[in-house]
Design a protein around this motif. Structure first.
Motif, short mmCIF file in Angstrom:
data_model
loop_
_atom_site.label_atom_id
_atom_site.label_comp_id
_atom_site.label_asym_id
_atom_site.label_seq_id
_atom_site.Cartn_x
_atom_site.Cartn_y
_atom_site.Cartn_z
N ALA A 157 0.84 -1.20 0.00
CA ALA A 157 0.00 0.00 0.00
C ALA A 157 0.88 1.25 0.00
O ALA A 157 0.53 2.26 -0.62
N TRP A 158 2.01 1.20 0.67
CA TRP A 158 2.92 2.34 0.70
C TRP A 158 3.46 2.63 -0.71
O TRP A 158 3.53 3.77 -1.14
N ALA A 159 3.85 1.59 -1.45
CA ALA A 159 4.36 1.78 -2.80
C ALA A 159 3.27 2.27 -3.74
O ALA A 159 3.50 3.11 -4.60
#
Length: 64
Positions: free
Chosen positions: A44-46
């Motif tokens: 989700a961060w990427a």
């Protein structure tokens, strides 16, 4: 093939115990089926750093 018959034999030369061990290890590794790598999904961060528009990176720098 009998139980006492060797699986392979050295035809030429006199290998050391270490050389035979390396040969057996190489044969064992080559005889295994190749494992297919599992596809990794982006975290989700990427995904949060990617532009959400359909144009992708080409339209990311354009004014909206």
């Amino acid at each position: 093939m009998s139980a006492e018959e060797p699986l392979f034999r050295v035809v030429r030369g006199v290998p050391t115990a270490e050389e035979l061990a390396a040969l057996v290890g190489a044969i064992i590794v080559r005889s295994r089926p190749a494992a297919t790598p599992t596809p990794t999904t982006a975290s989700a961060w990427a995904r949060s750093g990617r532009p959400a528009s359909s144009g992708g990176w080409r339209s990311a720098g354009l004014p909206r």
